[in-house]
Each structure stands twice: as structure tokens, then as C-alpha cells.
Design a protein around this motif. Sequence first.
Motif, PDB file in Angstrom:
ATOM      1  N   ARG A   1       0.845  -1.205   0.000  1.00  0.00           N
ATOM      2  CA  ARG A   1       0.000   0.000   0.000  1.00  0.00           C
ATOM      3  C   ARG A   1       0.872   1.244   0.000  1.00  0.00           C
ATOM      4  NH1 ARG A   1      -4.283   0.259   4.642  1.00  0.00           N
ATOM      5  NH2 ARG A   1      -4.868  -1.634   3.566  1.00  0.00           N
ATOM      6  N   ARG A   2       1.909   1.234   0.852  1.00  0.00           N
ATOM      7  CA  ARG A   2       2.812   2.381   0.937  1.00  0.00           C
ATOM      8  C   ARG A   2       3.534   2.590  -0.391  1.00  0.00           C
ATOM      9  NH1 ARG A   2       5.259   0.916   5.280  1.00  0.00           N
ATOM     10  NH2 ARG A   2       6.881  -0.272   4.238  1.00  0.00           N
ATOM     11  N   GLU A   3       3.997   1.507  -1.013  1.00  0.00           N
ATOM     12  CA  GLU A   3       4.714   1.625  -2.281  1.00  0.00           C
ATOM     13  C   GLU A   3       3.812   2.167  -3.385  1.00  0.00           C
ATOM     14  OE1 GLU A   3       6.596  -2.074  -3.277  1.00  0.00           O
ATOM     15  OE2 GLU A   3       7.829  -2.061  -1.472  1.00  0.00           O
ATOM     16  N   VAL A   4       2.590   1.687  -3.442  1.00  0.00           N
ATOM     17  CA  VAL A   4       1.644   2.186  -4.440  1.00  0.00           C
ATOM     18  C   VAL A   4       1.393   3.674  -4.211  1.00  0.00           C
ATOM     19  CG1 VAL A   4      -0.749   2.072  -5.233  1.00  0.00           C
ATOM     20  CG2 VAL A   4       0.540  -0.035  -4.896  1.00  0.00           C
TER      21      VAL A   4
ATOM     22  N   HIS B   1       4.082  -1.484 -13.061  1.00  0.00           N
ATOM     23  CA  HIS B   1       5.352  -1.477 -12.341  1.00  0.00           C
ATOM     24  C   HIS B   1       5.364  -2.503 -11.202  1.00  0.00           C
ATOM     25  CE1 HIS B   1       9.083   0.246 -10.777  1.00  0.00           C
ATOM     26  NE2 HIS B   1       8.536   0.206  -9.574  1.00  0.00           N
ATOM     27  N   MET B   2       4.227  -2.629 -10.514  1.00  0.00           N
ATOM     28  CA  MET B   2       4.160  -3.524  -9.359  1.00  0.00           C
ATOM     29  C   MET B   2       3.558  -4.884  -9.692  1.00  0.00           C
ATOM     30  SD  MET B   2       3.399  -1.013  -6.191  1.00  0.00           S
ATOM     31  CE  MET B   2       3.804  -2.349  -5.092  1.00  0.00           C
ATOM     32  N   ASP B   3       3.156  -5.053 -10.946  1.00  0.00           N
ATOM     33  CA  ASP B   3       2.569  -6.312 -11.411  1.00  0.00           C
ATOM     34  C   ASP B   3       1.311  -6.673 -10.618  1.00  0.00           C
ATOM     35  OD1 ASP B   3       2.422  -8.452 -13.167  1.00  0.00           O
ATOM     36  OD2 ASP B   3       3.524  -9.783 -11.808  1.00  0.00           O
ATOM     37  N   ILE B   4       0.422  -5.668 -10.478  1.00  0.00           N
ATOM     38  CA  ILE B   4      -0.878  -5.868  -9.843  1.00  0.00           C
ATOM     39  C   ILE B   4      -1.926  -5.222 -10.742  1.00  0.00           C
ATOM     40  CG2 ILE B   4       0.015  -6.005  -7.481  1.00  0.00           C
ATOM     41  CD1 ILE B   4      -0.768  -3.087  -7.062  1.00  0.00           C
TER      42      ILE B   4
ATOM     43  N   SER C   1      -6.506  -2.926  -7.940  1.00  0.00           N
ATOM     44  CA  SER C   1      -5.725  -3.040  -6.701  1.00  0.00           C
ATOM     45  C   SER C   1      -5.006  -1.733  -6.407  1.00  0.00           C
ATOM     46  CB  SER C   1      -4.702  -4.170  -6.806  1.00  0.00           C
ATOM     47  OG  SER C   1      -5.339  -5.415  -6.842  1.00  0.00           O
ATOM     48  N   VAL C   2      -4.463  -1.107  -7.439  1.00  0.00           N
ATOM     49  CA  VAL C   2      -3.796   0.185  -7.249  1.00  0.00           C
ATOM     50  C   VAL C   2      -4.792   1.198  -6.703  1.00  0.00           C
ATOM     51  CG1 VAL C   2      -2.722   2.143  -8.443  1.00  0.00           C
ATOM     52  CG2 VAL C   2      -2.014  -0.197  -8.993  1.00  0.00           C
ATOM     53  N   GLU C   3      -5.977   1.253  -7.293  1.00  0.00           N
ATOM     54  CA  GLU C   3      -6.998   2.203  -6.842  1.00  0.00           C
ATOM     55  C   GLU C   3      -7.356   1.966  -5.382  1.00  0.00           C
ATOM     56  OE1 GLU C   3     -10.008   1.411  -9.727  1.00  0.00           O
ATOM     57  OE2 GLU C   3      -9.040   2.651 -11.255  1.00  0.00           O
ATOM     58  N   LYS C   4      -7.543   0.710  -5.011  1.00  0.00           N
ATOM     59  CA  LYS C   4      -7.882   0.383  -3.623  1.00  0.00           C
ATOM     60  C   LYS C   4      -6.755   0.774  -2.674  1.00  0.00           C
ATOM     61  CE  LYS C   4     -10.976  -3.348  -4.868  1.00  0.00           C
ATOM     62  NZ  LYS C   4     -11.161  -4.790  -4.988  1.00  0.00           N
ATOM     63  N   HIS C   5      -5.508   0.473  -3.067  1.00  0.00           N
ATOM     64  CA  HIS C   5      -4.368   0.830  -2.218  1.00  0.00           C
ATOM     65  C   HIS C   5      -4.273   2.345  -2.034  1.00  0.00           C
ATOM     66  CE1 HIS C   5      -2.592  -3.052  -1.461  1.00  0.00           C
ATOM     67  NE2 HIS C   5      -2.478  -3.334  -2.750  1.00  0.00           N
ATOM     68  N   VAL C   6      -4.476   3.091  -3.110  1.00  0.00           N
ATOM     69  CA  VAL C   6      -4.376   4.554  -3.025  1.00  0.00           C
ATOM     70  C   VAL C   6      -5.468   5.100  -2.114  1.00  0.00           C
ATOM     71  CG1 VAL C   6      -4.599   6.714  -4.315  1.00  0.00           C
ATOM     72  CG2 VAL C   6      -3.200   4.866  -5.231  1.00  0.00           C
TER      73      VAL C   6
END
Length: 155
Positions: free
Chosen positions: A111-114, A131-134, A138-143
Motif C-alpha cells: 500500500r505504501r509503495e503504491v 510497475h508492481m505487477d498488480i 488493486s492500485v486504486e484500492k491501495h491509493v
Amino acid sequence: MLASYYAELLNFFSRSLNDRQAAADVVQESYARVLALQAREVAVRDLRALLFRTGKNIVIDDARRRQVDAQLLQTLALVAADDAPSTERVIASRQQLELLVRRLTAMPRKRREVFVLVRIYGFSHAEAAAHMDISIASVEKHVVRAVCGCMGLDT
């Protein structure tokens, strides 16, 4: 079938946002999210309503993100505003920064990396996902969760 709603969605969000390019981005993201749902074989009763609701949610999320960004910039501006800021300002700013660092450190690593890729380095959600292979979802949720975490809201 999806294409039949494009012009209607674009016109609606163009009027709402007063920016045709931003509206096109919202419509495109709405389509991507709805297509992702359909790919997972989620039953959709009213496709038009789902596209509009998804677009409205994207606009709301973007407004919230901009509000957090504005607050962060305001805090940073307070720190940089004076050549010799008052002791109270320095202490308050340091405390806010320390709190933000603690909250970021407490987040799960991914989450921190995203969050850093998207908010600090300016990656798009798609670029961060690649970049993170997700997935982009998932990126949207992490952000979203990271922003909420930075604000001290439970996620």
C-alpha cells in the motif's frame, strides 16, 4: 451495447465538470471498471445506471483526492511561507510531518509503495499497476486506503 451510452455519458460529465477532456477520462475509467466487472461475470441489470454511478464515484474520489492534496500543499506552504517561521509553526509542522510518517510507516508495504508511486512520483494507476505487477483496481484500492490512512481514517 456499451458504445451506445458513450456520447450520453460524455455529455453529462462534460457539463458536470466543465472540462471535456476530464469527462472523457471519467467515461473511459467508468467503461474500464464496468468491463472488469463483466469479465468477472458479475450480473449487471442496468448497464446505463452502473456506468453513470461508476462515473459519479470516480468524480467523487477525485475530488476527495484533490482535497487531501490541497491540505498537504497547504501544510507544506505554511512551512515554506516564512524565512523565519514562528516556533509554534515549526513545532506544529514537524508534528504533522511526524504523524504522516508514522501513518505511512504503519501501512502495509505494498500500500505504501503504491501510494508513493502514484502520489509522490506521479505514476498513473496503470503505470503503477504495471510497475508492481498488480491490477489497476488493486492500485486504486491501495491509493484510497493509503489516503484514508494518512488522514487518520480507518480503512
